[in-house]
Write an enzyme that holds these catalytic residues in place. Structure first.
Site, mmCIF file in Angstrom:
data_model
loop_
_atom_site.group_PDB
_atom_site.id
_atom_site.type_symbol
_atom_site.label_atom_id
_atom_site.label_comp_id
_atom_site.label_asym_id
_atom_site.label_seq_id
_atom_site.Cartn_x
_atom_site.Cartn_y
_atom_site.Cartn_z
ATOM 1 N N MET A 337 -1.820 9.387 -4.501
ATOM 2 C CA MET A 337 -1.065 9.224 -3.262
ATOM 3 C C MET A 337 0.231 8.456 -3.498
ATOM 4 O O MET A 337 1.287 8.826 -2.983
ATOM 5 C CB MET A 337 -1.917 8.522 -2.211
ATOM 6 C CG MET A 337 -3.067 9.356 -1.690
ATOM 7 S SD MET A 337 -2.538 10.949 -0.985
ATOM 8 C CE MET A 337 -1.561 10.408 0.421
ATOM 9 N N ASP A 356 2.705 -0.842 -10.230
ATOM 10 C CA ASP A 356 1.255 -0.791 -10.441
ATOM 11 C C ASP A 356 0.889 -1.916 -11.398
ATOM 12 O O ASP A 356 1.764 -2.648 -11.878
ATOM 13 C CB ASP A 356 0.810 0.569 -10.982
ATOM 14 C CG ASP A 356 -0.605 0.939 -10.511
ATOM 15 O OD1 ASP A 356 -1.500 0.083 -10.649
ATOM 16 O OD2 ASP A 356 -0.794 2.060 -10.007
ATOM 17 N N GLU A 415 -8.850 2.716 -1.269
ATOM 18 C CA GLU A 415 -9.353 2.428 0.079
ATOM 19 C C GLU A 415 -10.394 1.301 0.034
ATOM 20 O O GLU A 415 -11.609 1.528 0.144
ATOM 21 C CB GLU A 415 -9.977 3.692 0.680
ATOM 22 C CG GLU A 415 -8.968 4.731 1.141
ATOM 23 C CD GLU A 415 -8.275 4.329 2.429
ATOM 24 O OE1 GLU A 415 -8.832 4.570 3.509
ATOM 25 O OE2 GLU A 415 -7.174 3.765 2.356
ATOM 26 N N SER A 442 -6.387 5.786 5.153
ATOM 27 C CA SER A 442 -6.801 6.932 5.967
ATOM 28 C C SER A 442 -7.833 6.548 7.018
ATOM 29 O O SER A 442 -8.135 7.355 7.884
ATOM 30 C CB SER A 442 -7.378 8.032 5.069
ATOM 31 O OG SER A 442 -8.484 7.535 4.331
ATOM 32 N N HIS A 463 0.201 6.931 7.354
ATOM 33 C CA HIS A 463 -0.856 7.737 6.740
ATOM 34 C C HIS A 463 -0.287 9.088 6.329
ATOM 35 O O HIS A 463 -0.119 9.995 7.144
ATOM 36 C CB HIS A 463 -2.019 7.924 7.721
ATOM 37 C CG HIS A 463 -3.140 8.737 7.155
ATOM 38 N ND1 HIS A 463 -4.028 9.434 7.941
ATOM 39 C CD2 HIS A 463 -3.508 8.990 5.869
ATOM 40 C CE1 HIS A 463 -4.893 10.072 7.174
ATOM 41 N NE2 HIS A 463 -4.587 9.811 5.910
ATOM 42 N N ASN A 466 -2.668 14.380 1.783
ATOM 43 C CA ASN A 466 -2.643 14.904 0.413
ATOM 44 C C ASN A 466 -2.755 16.435 0.406
ATOM 45 O O ASN A 466 -3.607 16.978 1.115
ATOM 46 C CB ASN A 466 -3.812 14.285 -0.376
ATOM 47 C CG ASN A 466 -3.726 14.563 -1.855
ATOM 48 O OD1 ASN A 466 -2.644 14.696 -2.406
ATOM 49 N ND2 ASN A 466 -4.867 14.681 -2.505
ATOM 50 N N GLU A 475 0.897 10.217 10.076
ATOM 51 C CA GLU A 475 0.435 9.415 11.214
ATOM 52 C C GLU A 475 1.047 8.023 11.101
ATOM 53 O O GLU A 475 0.930 7.378 10.059
ATOM 54 C CB GLU A 475 -1.088 9.288 11.217
ATOM 55 C CG GLU A 475 -1.825 10.552 11.593
ATOM 56 C CD GLU A 475 -3.338 10.347 11.597
ATOM 57 O OE1 GLU A 475 -3.993 10.885 12.497
ATOM 58 O OE2 GLU A 475 -3.858 9.664 10.696
ATOM 59 N N ASN A 513 -8.454 12.225 11.238
ATOM 60 C CA ASN A 513 -9.784 12.058 10.651
ATOM 61 C C ASN A 513 -10.846 11.814 11.723
ATOM 62 O O ASN A 513 -11.995 12.244 11.576
ATOM 63 C CB ASN A 513 -9.783 10.911 9.639
ATOM 64 C CG ASN A 513 -9.137 11.314 8.329
ATOM 65 O OD1 ASN A 513 -9.065 12.497 8.005
ATOM 66 N ND2 ASN A 513 -8.654 10.349 7.570
#
Length: 678
Positions: A337, A356, A415, A442, A463, A466, A475, A513
């Site tokens: 993502m 990262d 997540e 998500s 949001h 993918n 979103e 979702n």
């Protein structure tokens, strides 16, 4: 009607009476065009709608254009014609869909007649004609150029060319379905028309839609040179002799892809393969008859409504807030993502710092981005220069650097709430007080994350779906304390990167979702009760979903789906009962496509479904059961105020899940079918 319909028997035959008044009425000074005739006898018609960034065809602009063609026909000074636009990013956006949406079918028919007649007049003008295209050239905007001898285009990124009418439930009917296959051949014409895709200038040249691509500032010079030479002779495409065979192959392909649910695409195949032969007038008649049939179909109205919902969401500004113009952003995380978001931002001109925890992680992220750029270049979606510019806008670091000058940070880590809190706590110490902190979760609570940092009013959810480079929806998740300026900036930024924003409230699962999970879990329960995977998926493919629920679960990843399902089961235990079916599969290492085994087995790029059994429920009963759950949850979200209105919910489900566009969205479907009280 001689001046308009000269040598055009099928158009002369019983045209709508209103056209006589339109064509022979007292001419008015053009408001949307300028006509200049230079010393070389070149007439320059410039389309320039006042107080608008776009040019569109409607009754008024068609009448004005027809009047200018009549002037040119009778002016002995004119030796050639060049059609151009004064707009910065749009040549002609096509027909005025907003006007068409409010018309009765008989008025739409009259407008089709008028457009055909005016463009046919242009085609029959016995002078060299060039369309100098700069900016978006779509639908009727491209159809008018097909009546010219040459089509040339600028290499600007705003130049997009195509015929997207089938995406609105109709087909090109101002000569596009008739003239295009004669110019580039039936096969290519069918591909362009049935897909509705838009091509950049270089791809359009390779497809034969245009003859030259030059810098915008050279369009005028090239147009002048072309009209002073010999007019090109029409090229007969040998393949058109086999149009019937090509048409049958195209029809099979369309049926495999759409299962016959989009009549405009099938009708386009029929019209194109027949209109390529004989007189132009025959093809124009086929186009008119086809549109007259299609506009009576409710699907077309739903598709047009969706078009406007998306247009409105893509342009709507937030009232009460001031949007900060953002040219830089930081993305935390270089996974699937994070890399996808970084690539999308950079491809839209945003300078991106991707971070990262290690150089290895960053290297893998950059490898993903290079793959996306290479694929887009190979498919001619971007030029090599544009691809190189995208990569040049991305920088990376694995060390903690000051971020006080960065006004938008997008966190795209795993997540896990505790991990995200740790990241946000670290970021809070390195950013300025006006930095927007966004999370790409998500399902996790935005409120819990926001209240872990000093300025919760500057925390927001972004949001992305993918794969990021393909999915058009974002979103935007807000809290009661979200700053109006933060929301305005987020909405403006999402629009800037070419995505469609839908603003939703912080609630478990947010919007898409939240609506999708009951549908997916019910599909799992159906499978557990003995209904085969393939039957469940086939039923929903026949409903119009782009992918069946079982295959979708495999694509998402059963571990990810199980996590989201648990989140919603905790929040809504009365309606989202816990199911251990996914957990058991995950424990057994069956994660879906990424592990090679889920509801399907994946071997050498092929999916293998479990064996089927007899005495199965009919597909219609599966469809009813699953579609009802989607609409019910959508209605609950509307009543709870999760989204602004029903239009946003319908739009989010179409863009975020591929809910059948011709059904208008789950709330429109519920309203039109009466399956639940609206």
């Amino acid at each position: 009607m001689k001046t308009l319909f000269h040598n055009c028997p099928s158009i002369i035959h019983d045209p709508p009476h209103v056209l006589e008044d339109i064509i022979h009425g007292h001419p008015v000074p053009p408001k949307h065009f300028r006509l200049d005739i230079d010393h070389d006898g070149v007439a320059w018609i410039t389309f320039d709608t006042p107080k608008s960034s776009a040019n569109v065809w409607n009754e008024e602009t068609l009448r004005e254009f027809n009047h200018l063609l009549e002037v040119i026909e009778h002016d002995t000074r004119v030796k050639a014609l060049v059609l151009r636009s004064a707009k910065e990013r749009i040549f002609v956006a096509g027909a005025d869909i907003k006007a068409i949406r409010s018309m009765q079918p008989v008025r739409v028919n009259e407008l089709i007649w008028l457009g055909q007649a005016v463009f046919d007049r242009l085609a029959r003008l016995n002078k060299p004609k060039v369309a100098a295209i700069h900016g978006a050239c779509m639908g009727g905007g491209f159809e008018v150029t097909l009546a010219c001898d040459w089509r040339i285009a600028s290499d600007h990124e705003s130049t997009k060319i195509g015929l997207p009418e089938t995406q609105l439930g109709i087909l090109p009917a101002w000569g596009g379905s008739t003239r295009l296959p004669r110019i580039i051949g039936v096969r290519k014409a069918l591909d362009l028309i049935t897909s509705g895709k838009l091509l950049n200038a270089s791809a359009a040249k390779r497809a034969g839609l245009i003859s030259h691509v030059v810098a915008a500032e050279r369009l005028e010079v090239l147009a002048r040179r072309l009209v002073q030479g010999r007019r090109p002779e029409p090229i007969y495409r040998f393949e058109n002799l086999f149009s019937a065979i090509i048409g049958r192959m195209a029809k099979r392909k369309v049926l495999e892809k759409t299962r016959g649910l989009y009549p405009s695409i099938l009708k386009a195949v029929e019209v194109v393969t027949h209109a390529v032969h004989g007189e132009i007038e025959k093809g124009l008649l086929l186009e008119r008859n086809a549109v007259a049939e299609l506009i009576e179909n409710r699907d077309s109205a739903r598709l047009i409504d969706l078009f406007f919902k998306r247009e409105e969401a893509s342009k709507r500004a937030v009232t009460g807030g001031t949007a900060l113009p953002l040219t830089d952003a930081t993305v935390i995380g270089a996974g699937v993502m994070g890399a996808g978001i970084a690539h999308t931002l950079a491809s839209r001109g945003v300078r991106v710092l991707m971070t990262d925890v290690s150089n290895d992680s960053l290297a893998r992220g950059l490898e993903r981005i290079h793959g996306l750029v290479s694929d887009a270049t190979r498919r001619r979606l971007v030029t090599q220069v544009q691809g190189r510019d995208t990569l040049d806008r991305i920088s990376t670091t694995h060390v903690k650097v000051p971020l006080s000058r960065h006004h938008l940070i997008i966190e795209a880590a795993t997540e896990n709430m505790e991990l995200k809190k740790k990241i946000f706590g670290d970021l809070a110490a390195r950013v300025s007080d006006d930095t927007i902190l966004a999370t790409n979760t998500s399902a996790l609570s935005i409120a819990e994350l926001a209240h872990s940092v000093p300025h919760p009013e500057r925390v927001i959810g972004l949001h992305f779906f993918n794969p990021v480079h393909r999915m058009p929806l974002v979103e935007i998740i807000t809290l009661p304390e979200t700053s109006a300026d933060v929301l305005a900036t987020a909405v403006s930024f999402v629009q800037k990167i070419g995505k469609t924003p839908v603003v939703v409230k912080d609630s478990p699962g947010f919007l898409v979702n939240r609506i999708l999970v009951p549908y997916l879990m019910e599909a799992v329960r159906l499978n557990q009760s003995g209904v085969p995977v393939k039957d469940i998926d086939d039923a929903m493919l026949e409903f119009g979903m782009p992918m069946g629920p079982m295959r979708l679960l495999d694509e998402i990843g059963l571990d990810v789906a199980a996590h989201v399902a648990r989140t919603l089961a905790t929040a809504f235990p009365d309606r989202f009962p816990n199911s251990d079916a996914l957990d058991k599969m995950v424990s057994a290492g069956q994660l879906g496509k990424k592990s090679g085994q889920g509801f399907y087995r994946y071997e050498k790029g092929k999916e293998i479904a479990p064996a089927r059994h007899a005495d199965l429920p009919k597909h219609e009963s599966i469809q009813t059961r699953l579609a009802l759950l989607i609409s019910q949850e959508a209605m609950r979200c509307l009543k709870e105020g999760i989204a602004r209105n029903a239009d946003d919910i319908d739009l989010a489900m179409v863009l975020g899940t591929g809910y059948p566009p011709f059904r208008g969205g789950p709330i429109t479907f519920a309203r039109d079918t009466g399956i639940i009280d609206y």
